[in-house]
Design a protein around this motif. Structure first.
Motif, PDB file in Angstrom:
ATOM      1  N   UNK A  32       0.838  -1.203   0.000  1.00  0.00           N
ATOM      2  CA  UNK A  32       0.000   0.000   0.000  1.00  0.00           C
ATOM      3  C   UNK A  32       0.876   1.259   0.000  1.00  0.00           C
ATOM      4  N   UNK A  33       1.909   1.231   0.830  1.00  0.00           N
ATOM      5  CA  UNK A  33       2.812   2.395   0.894  1.00  0.00           C
ATOM      6  C   UNK A  33       3.442   2.690  -0.474  1.00  0.00           C
ATOM      7  N   UNK A  34       3.933   1.624  -1.121  1.00  0.00           N
ATOM      8  CA  UNK A  34       4.536   1.767  -2.455  1.00  0.00           C
ATOM      9  C   UNK A  34       3.518   2.345  -3.435  1.00  0.00           C
ATOM     10  N   UNK A  35       2.343   1.711  -3.470  1.00  0.00           N
ATOM     11  CA  UNK A  35       1.317   2.104  -4.439  1.00  0.00           C
ATOM     12  C   UNK A  35       0.841   3.533  -4.206  1.00  0.00           C
ATOM     13  N   UNK A  36       0.563   3.843  -2.959  1.00  0.00           N
ATOM     14  CA  UNK A  36       0.007   5.165  -2.656  1.00  0.00           C
ATOM     15  C   UNK A  36       1.038   6.267  -2.927  1.00  0.00           C
ATOM     16  N   UNK A  37       2.297   5.963  -2.615  1.00  0.00           N
ATOM     17  CA  UNK A  37       3.357   6.946  -2.910  1.00  0.00           C
ATOM     18  C   UNK A  37       3.437   7.207  -4.401  1.00  0.00           C
ATOM     19  N   UNK A  38       3.378   6.122  -5.188  1.00  0.00           N
ATOM     20  CA  UNK A  38       3.437   6.253  -6.644  1.00  0.00           C
ATOM     21  C   UNK A  38       2.230   7.048  -7.145  1.00  0.00           C
ATOM     22  N   UNK A  39       1.067   6.737  -6.589  1.00  0.00           N
ATOM     23  CA  UNK A  39      -0.161   7.448  -6.972  1.00  0.00           C
ATOM     24  C   UNK A  39       0.015   8.954  -6.748  1.00  0.00           C
ATOM     25  N   UNK A  40       0.497   9.322  -5.555  1.00  0.00           N
ATOM     26  CA  UNK A  40       0.647  10.751  -5.226  1.00  0.00           C
ATOM     27  C   UNK A  40       1.696  11.429  -6.111  1.00  0.00           C
ATOM     28  N   UNK A  41       2.769  10.694  -6.378  1.00  0.00           N
ATOM     29  CA  UNK A  41       3.840  11.232  -7.228  1.00  0.00           C
ATOM     30  C   UNK A  41       3.299  11.530  -8.642  1.00  0.00           C
ATOM     31  N   UNK A  42       2.546  10.578  -9.178  1.00  0.00           N
ATOM     32  CA  UNK A  42       1.984  10.757 -10.531  1.00  0.00           C
ATOM     33  C   UNK A  42       1.020  11.933 -10.566  1.00  0.00           C
ATOM     34  N   UNK A  43       0.134  11.986  -9.576  1.00  0.00           N
ATOM     35  CA  UNK A  43      -0.902  13.044  -9.572  1.00  0.00           C
ATOM     36  C   UNK A  43      -0.267  14.420  -9.386  1.00  0.00           C
ATOM     37  N   UNK A  44       0.813  14.455  -8.604  1.00  0.00           N
ATOM     38  CA  UNK A  44       1.487  15.736  -8.373  1.00  0.00           C
ATOM     39  C   UNK A  44       1.998  16.325  -9.692  1.00  0.00           C
ATOM     40  N   UNK A  45       2.414  15.462 -10.596  1.00  0.00           N
ATOM     41  CA  UNK A  45       2.892  15.923 -11.907  1.00  0.00           C
ATOM     42  C   UNK A  45       1.726  16.392 -12.782  1.00  0.00           C
ATOM     43  N   UNK A  46       0.598  15.741 -12.619  1.00  0.00           N
ATOM     44  CA  UNK A  46      -0.520  15.978 -13.539  1.00  0.00           C
ATOM     45  C   UNK A  46      -1.379  17.184 -13.164  1.00  0.00           C
ATOM     46  N   UNK A  47      -1.362  17.535 -11.906  1.00  0.00           N
ATOM     47  CA  UNK A  47      -2.206  18.622 -11.408  1.00  0.00           C
ATOM     48  C   UNK A  47      -1.586  19.980 -11.735  1.00  0.00           C
ATOM     49  N   UNK A  48      -2.417  20.936 -12.143  1.00  0.00           N
ATOM     50  CA  UNK A  48      -1.898  22.291 -12.370  1.00  0.00           C
ATOM     51  C   UNK A  48      -1.630  22.953 -11.013  1.00  0.00           C
ATOM     52  N   UNK A  49      -0.872  24.012 -11.026  1.00  0.00           N
ATOM     53  CA  UNK A  49      -0.649  24.775  -9.808  1.00  0.00           C
ATOM     54  C   UNK A  49      -2.003  25.286  -9.303  1.00  0.00           C
ATOM     55  N   UNK A  50      -2.224  25.191  -8.031  1.00  0.00           N
ATOM     56  CA  UNK A  50      -3.484  25.587  -7.387  1.00  0.00           C
ATOM     57  C   UNK A  50      -4.670  24.669  -7.738  1.00  0.00           C
ATOM     58  N   UNK A  51      -4.368  23.570  -8.418  1.00  0.00           N
ATOM     59  CA  UNK A  51      -5.399  22.553  -8.619  1.00  0.00           C
ATOM     60  C   UNK A  51      -5.668  21.846  -7.297  1.00  0.00           C
TER      61      UNK A  51
END
Lengths: 254, 254
Positions: free
Chosen positions: A182-201
């Motif tokens: 879960x830790x691995x998966x969730x970290x990867x999830x957050x890392x990916x989303x951080x790249x995809x989200x615009x600033x202030x998204x």
């Protein structure tokens, strides 16, 4: 029959009351308002991750658009365009989703009694444990009750004999294996989303969890013990090999 | 067996030669190069309209990405990200497309013997005789052999008895009805795409057509006469009502 007497929100102040459950809705609403007010996008990009299919798939998207439309009315702004990405694994029944999407704009306009901004729907068929969108392209990411599904069955759960998930009899290494996956998966999830989200998204996630520290509480895992027992009985009835049960280990994490 | 002797492009300078057919490829290549050189997008948005499904669905997208990747190598640029929208009617077999998209990037990287930019695939399940994308969001629009399908069976083709499309026996009003429907549809198509394309974006369309002025030439419509004859024979065999045949009027336009 007056359906309003039956089809209403749960009253009271208890665990199942609408008042307590609607806290989530309020937090989500605040997040959407924050996105709109800080960015004022001409075209609002929304992603529903783990959308599944069926009538629920569009509920949150409808809510998001309603909130933005009401904001626009208040502020006398022109409605934005809406770019909505429905994400789930490629095996999801997207055909079912496509059927609903074609009439979505009309239905929502009727509900709101005014024309809403143009809505464009796309399917994004891939695992959310990897990149789904280009850099900085989404304004609002939503995922509800999907992140307890792990990317794979954890490694190192050999001694979880007879179980399909964490149970009362599971040894410590099984708990650890699920936790680490879960830790691995969730970290990867957050890392990916951080790249995809615009600033202030904004991102709004709801996850299954448990209050109890006990590994196999009724709050989450208990059902899997019962399911494993039923499966074991079926296997014994069929005189099948013991090994097969253990292959059904579940990808869930709470 | 040396397959290179069998699986090669058509030689010569005739109608079916690769040299003559590849003119289209060259024009397309030029259009892509023009887009890249004038915009240098960090994320290149491509739409394949009327993508259908099956192995051909990704051929043009592969070509586009290869051309851009080669340009980047020449110019020592970092590869862009690729946002690819596969469009067709909601009834299209998108599941089949989704299967191929998951390995697309890896396969193309192997073919090119170098890592390509990240590719994100989406399905856009809606008719291209309407808006599919928000304003000014696409860099390159491609559609091949799809625009001969009209949005609907034209109105006013009642006297086309026994036919399923334009034939030798079709009266003038049938020709006119098909022509007018095509004009309406194609105008709408161009109007929608004009809104969706970014400034200096490019669109590349290939359409079926005919050189002959004759309404029912072998170049395009002849096949429908044969098909109508076969259908008529089947109907007569089944002693079904005459009316049913006329309902099979085709949406095609050449």
């Amino acid at each position: 029959m007056d359906v309003t007497n039956i089809l209403h929100m749960n009253g009271g102040i208890g665990k199942c009351s609408y008042a307590n459950n609607s806290i989530l809705q309020h937090i989500r609403e605040e997040a959407i308002i924050r996105v709109y007010n800080s960015i004022h996008p001409r075209c609002l990009s929304i992603a529903e991750l783990g959308c599944s299919s069926g009538p629920n798939a569009f509920i949150v998207v409808s809510e998001i658009i309603k909130i933005v439309e009401n904001l626009c009315k208040e502020m006398n702004h022109k409605s934005p365009e809406y770019k909505v990405f429905m994400n789930d694994l490629p095996e999801n029944d997207f055909n079912n989703i496509f059927k609903s999407s074609s009439t979505f704009e009309e239905k929502l306009s009727n509900e709101m009694k005014s024309q809403i901004g143009p809505c464009y729907f796309y399917a994004a068929p891939t695992s959310f444990y990897g990149r789904i969108f280009p850099n900085q392209t989404l304004h609002f990411i939503h995922s509800s009750s999907s992140l307890h599904w792990l990317s794979k069955v954890p490694e190192g759960i050999e001694k979880n004999k007879g179980n399909i998930y964490i149970s009362n009899t599971s040894p410590l290494n099984v708990l650890k294996a699920y936790y680490e996956q879960f830790q691995k998966d969730f970290s990867l999830f957050l890392k990916c989303r951080a790249e995809e989200l615009v600033e202030q998204g904004q991102m709004f996630l709801t996850l299954l969890g448990r209050r109890s520290e006990h590994q196999s509480t009724k709050e989450c895992c208990y059902i899997w013990e019962l399911m494993a027992k039923a499966l074991n009985d079926m296997v014994l009835e069929d005189e099948e090999e013991d090994e097969e049960e253990d292959e059904d280990e579940d990808r869930m994490r709470t």
